[in-house]
Design a protein around this motif. Structure first.
Motif, short mmCIF file in Angstrom:
data_model
loop_
_atom_site.label_atom_id
_atom_site.label_comp_id
_atom_site.label_asym_id
_atom_site.label_seq_id
_atom_site.Cartn_x
_atom_site.Cartn_y
_atom_site.Cartn_z
N ILE A 151 0.66 -1.10 -0.05
CA ILE A 151 -0.09 -0.01 -0.07
C ILE A 151 0.74 1.28 -0.03
O ILE A 151 0.57 2.27 -0.76
CB ILE A 151 -0.89 0.01 1.44
N VAL A 152 1.79 1.10 0.90
CA VAL A 152 2.88 2.50 0.87
C VAL A 152 3.66 2.75 -0.28
O VAL A 152 3.67 3.84 -0.82
CB VAL A 152 3.76 2.27 2.20
N LEU A 153 4.10 1.50 -0.98
CA LEU A 153 4.66 1.61 -2.15
C LEU A 153 3.87 2.13 -3.23
O LEU A 153 4.27 2.87 -4.21
CB LEU A 153 5.70 0.43 -2.57
N THR A 154 2.74 1.64 -3.43
CA THR A 154 1.74 1.98 -4.50
C THR A 154 1.30 3.62 -4.04
O THR A 154 1.60 4.31 -4.92
CB THR A 154 0.60 1.08 -4.37
N ALA A 155 1.18 4.11 -3.05
CA ALA A 155 0.87 5.38 -2.80
C ALA A 155 2.01 6.22 -3.11
O ALA A 155 1.99 7.30 -3.66
CB ALA A 155 0.41 5.63 -1.24
N THR A 156 3.25 5.78 -2.94
CA THR A 156 4.43 6.49 -3.44
C THR A 156 4.64 6.64 -4.81
O THR A 156 5.19 7.62 -5.30
CB THR A 156 5.85 5.97 -2.92
N ALA A 157 4.12 5.54 -5.47
CA ALA A 157 4.28 5.67 -7.13
C ALA A 157 3.34 6.59 -7.45
O ALA A 157 3.64 7.45 -8.60
CB ALA A 157 4.08 4.06 -7.62
N VAL A 158 2.09 6.67 -7.00
CA VAL A 158 1.05 7.61 -7.52
C VAL A 158 1.40 9.04 -7.09
O VAL A 158 1.21 9.89 -7.85
CB VAL A 158 -0.31 7.46 -6.52
N ALA A 159 2.13 9.29 -5.92
CA ALA A 159 2.14 10.62 -5.42
C ALA A 159 3.63 11.11 -6.33
O ALA A 159 3.68 12.36 -6.44
CB ALA A 159 2.67 10.68 -4.09
N VAL A 167 10.54 5.51 -5.68
CA VAL A 167 9.90 4.43 -4.98
C VAL A 167 11.06 3.20 -4.70
O VAL A 167 10.90 2.59 -3.70
CB VAL A 167 8.92 3.59 -6.11
N ALA A 168 12.00 3.01 -5.81
CA ALA A 168 13.08 2.30 -5.52
C ALA A 168 13.92 2.65 -4.35
O ALA A 168 14.29 2.06 -3.30
CB ALA A 168 13.77 1.93 -6.63
N ALA A 326 19.19 8.83 13.12
CA ALA A 326 20.42 8.98 12.64
C ALA A 326 20.69 8.19 11.47
O ALA A 326 21.21 8.56 10.46
CB ALA A 326 21.46 8.76 13.75
N VAL A 327 20.39 6.74 11.65
CA VAL A 327 20.62 5.79 10.71
C VAL A 327 19.83 6.09 9.64
O VAL A 327 20.20 6.03 8.37
CB VAL A 327 20.42 4.22 11.24
N ALA A 328 18.63 6.51 9.57
CA ALA A 328 17.74 6.79 8.46
C ALA A 328 18.21 7.77 7.66
O ALA A 328 18.11 7.98 6.46
CB ALA A 328 16.01 6.97 8.98
N VAL A 329 18.55 8.88 8.41
CA VAL A 329 19.06 10.13 7.65
C VAL A 329 20.31 9.74 6.84
O VAL A 329 20.37 10.15 5.73
CB VAL A 329 19.53 11.30 8.59
N VAL A 330 21.28 9.15 7.43
CA VAL A 330 22.54 8.67 6.72
C VAL A 330 22.27 7.88 5.55
O VAL A 330 22.58 7.94 4.38
CB VAL A 330 23.45 8.10 7.59
N THR A 331 21.28 6.73 5.66
CA THR A 331 20.88 5.88 4.59
C THR A 331 20.18 6.78 3.62
O THR A 331 20.58 6.45 2.32
CB THR A 331 20.09 4.85 5.28
N SER A 332 19.33 7.68 3.77
CA SER A 332 18.57 8.43 2.79
C SER A 332 19.59 9.25 1.93
O SER A 332 19.21 9.25 0.75
CB SER A 332 17.58 9.30 3.47
N VAL A 333 20.51 9.98 2.66
CA VAL A 333 21.46 10.76 1.96
C VAL A 333 22.34 9.84 1.06
O VAL A 333 22.41 10.25 -0.24
CB VAL A 333 22.28 11.27 3.20
N LEU A 334 22.85 8.74 1.28
CA LEU A 334 23.54 7.78 0.66
C LEU A 334 22.86 7.38 -0.44
O LEU A 334 23.31 7.39 -1.82
CB LEU A 334 24.17 6.56 1.41
N ILE A 335 21.78 6.67 -0.49
CA ILE A 335 20.85 6.08 -1.23
C ILE A 335 20.34 7.19 -2.18
O ILE A 335 20.24 6.83 -3.49
CB ILE A 335 19.88 5.17 -0.92
N GLY A 336 19.69 8.22 -1.70
CA GLY A 336 19.12 9.11 -2.53
C GLY A 336 20.08 10.04 -3.36
O GLY A 336 19.99 10.26 -4.49
N GLY A 337 21.53 10.01 -3.06
CA GLY A 337 22.57 10.77 -3.73
C GLY A 337 22.77 9.71 -4.85
O GLY A 337 23.16 10.23 -5.89
N ALA A 338 22.73 8.46 -4.77
CA ALA A 338 23.00 7.47 -5.75
C ALA A 338 21.80 7.51 -6.84
O ALA A 338 22.19 6.96 -8.07
CB ALA A 338 23.34 6.05 -5.17
N LEU A 339 20.69 7.35 -6.20
CA LEU A 339 19.62 6.93 -7.36
C LEU A 339 18.54 8.17 -7.67
O LEU A 339 18.11 8.12 -8.71
CB LEU A 339 18.54 5.96 -6.47
N LEU A 340 18.85 9.31 -6.83
CA LEU A 340 17.89 10.42 -7.23
C LEU A 340 18.59 11.51 -8.10
O LEU A 340 19.64 11.71 -7.84
CB LEU A 340 17.27 10.65 -6.00
#
Length: 340
Positions: A151-159, A167-168, A326-340
Motif C-alpha cells: 500500500i505504501v509503495l503504491t501510494a509513493t508511485a502515485v504521489a 519508489v526504489a 540517525a541511521v535513517a538520515v544517513v541511509t537516505s542521503v547515501l541512497i538518495g544521492g546514488a539513485l535520485l
C-alpha cells in the motif's frame, strides 16, 4: 551480544514484581484515560475559547491524526492478540533463521506482508518478542513493515508519477535502515532497556483461547490507544504553532533541508500511507530531502515514540528512536544521492 533469554529473565522479573491486579489495571488504563479525557475535551466545540481559530485548527489536526491511525492500531492489536492466543509458541522461531544476524534481514523483508501503518507494527513486534522471536528481528520488522508494504509503495508511485527511482529509493533505504538497526541492537542492545508489558504470553493449558485473545487484545489496545492520542496531541501542537514560512528558510541548503524534513517527519506524525503525498507537495526541497522525510516518518515520529514508550518502556524508546533517526538520515542521503 544480546540474548533472547535475557528478555525472558526481564519479563519474569517484571511479572514477579508486578503489582496486584487492581493496581496493574489502573496502570494500564492511565494513558487510555488521559486519551479519553482529551478526546472528550476536543468534542466540546461549543465551549468558549475552544471555538478560537488556533484551538479549532489544533483540534482538527489532532483528531485527523488519531482517526487516521486508529484503524491500523486496531489491526495491529488484533494481530497481536491473535498471535498471543492462537499461534504456536515456537512457530516464529522455527520459521526465522536460527542465527540472529540472519533473522534480522529476513524479518525486515517479511515486513512487506503487513498492509498497515506504523501504529500496527508496534503491538505486533511486542507480541513477537513475547513469543520468543529475537528482539533484533522483531525491531527490524517493526521498522520495515510500515515503510515497504504494497500500500505504501503504491501510494509513493502515485504521489511521484513517472519517478520509479523514488519508489526504489524508498524501498531500499527503508530495508537497509531496518536491517542496520536490527544488527545494532544485536551488538549494543541491553536487556534492562527493554521492559515488555507484564502479562501472560501464549496459550495456557486449561484456558479458553478466545478468552486469552480478548484479554490480550484489550490490554494492548487500551495501552497503545492512550499513547497514540498523546502523540497526536504533540504533533498537532507543532502543526499549529510553527508558521509555514519556516519551511522556506531551510529549503535552500542541501544539508539543512535533509535534516529539517527528517525532523519535520518526526513532528508531523503523518501516517505512512499518506506521507508520500505530503513529501510530493514539498516541491521546494530536494528529492533526497523528501526521501528522508518518507524514510524517517514511518520509523520515528511523536506518536510512534509514545507507542514504543507504552509497549517497551521509556529507556528503549529514547535510545531506539534517536539511533533510528540517525541511521535513517544517513541511509537516505547515501541512497538518495546514488539513485535520485
Amino acid at each position: 551480544m544480546y540474548k533472547t533469554d535475557d528478555v525472558a529473565v526481564v519479563a519474569e522479573r517484571t511479572a514477579i514484581d508486578a503489582p496486584s491486579c487492581p493496581q496493574e489495571r489502573r496502570a494500564t488504563l492511565r494513558p487510555w484515560g488521559i486519551g479519553v479525557v482529551v478526546a472528550t475535551g476536543l468534542a466540546l466545540t461549543g465551549v468558549g475559547w475552544l471555538n478560537g481559530p488556533a484551538v479549532a485548527a489544533w483540534r482538527t489536526v489532532c483528531l485527523a491524526i488519531t482517526v487516521q491511525a486508529l484503524p491500523f492500531l486496531l489491526l495491529g492489536t488484533l494481530l497481536s492478540g491473535a498471535i498471543n492466543a492462537f499461534v504456536p509458541a515456537d512457530l516464529f522461531t522455527r520459521v526465522l533463521p536460527r542465527r540472529p544476524a540472519l533473522a534480522v534481514p529476513v524479518a525486515g523483508v517479511a515486513g512487506a506482508i503487513l498492509p498497515g501503518c506504523e501504529c500496527a507494527s508496534v503491538p505486533v513486534a511486542g507480541s513477537l518478542i513475547r513469543r520468543g522471536v529475537t528482539p533484533a528481528a522483531a525491531f527490524a520488522f517493526l521498522l520495515s513493515a510500515p515503510a515497504i508494504n504494497p500500500i505504501v509503495l503504491t501510494a509513493t508511485a502515485v504521489a511521484f508519477p513517472g519517478n520509479p527511482a523514488m519508489v526504489a529509493a524508498r524501498l531500499l533505504a527503508s530495508l537497509v535502515t531496518a536491517a542496520v538497526m536490527g544488527w545494532l541492537w544485536l551488538w549494543l542492545g541491553r536487556a534492562h532497556w527493554l521492559r515488555p508489558a507484564a502479562r501472560h504470553t501464549g496459550h495456557q493449558p486449561g484456558h479458553s483461547r478466545w478468552q486469552e485473545f480478548r484479554l490480550g487484545f484489550r490490554h494492548d489496545f487500551l495501552q497503545a490507544g492512550g499513547f497514540l492520542v498523546l502523540g497526536a496531541m504533540a504533533a498537532a501542537t507543532f502543526n499549529v504553532a510553527v508558521p509555514s514560512s519556516v519551511l522556506d528558510t531551510f529549503s535552500g541548503s542541501p544539508w539543512l533541508s535533509v535534516l529539517f524534513l527528517a525532523g519535520l517527519a518526526v513532528l508531523l506524525a503523518v501516517c505512512s500511507e499518506a506521507d508520500a503525498f505530503v513529501a510530493a507537495s514539498l516541491t521546494g526541497f530536494s528529492p533526497t530531502a523528501r526521501l528522508a522525510f518518507m524514510v524517517v516518518g514511518p520509523m520515528v515520529d511523536l506518536k510512534l515514540i509514545a507507542l514504543q514508550t507504552g509497549t517497551f518502556g521509556r529507556a528503549f524508546a529514547l535510545r531506539f528512536s534517536t539511533a533510528t533517526t540517525a541511521v535513517a538520515v544517513v541511509t537516505s542521503v547515501l541512497i538518495g544521492g546514488a539513485l535520485l
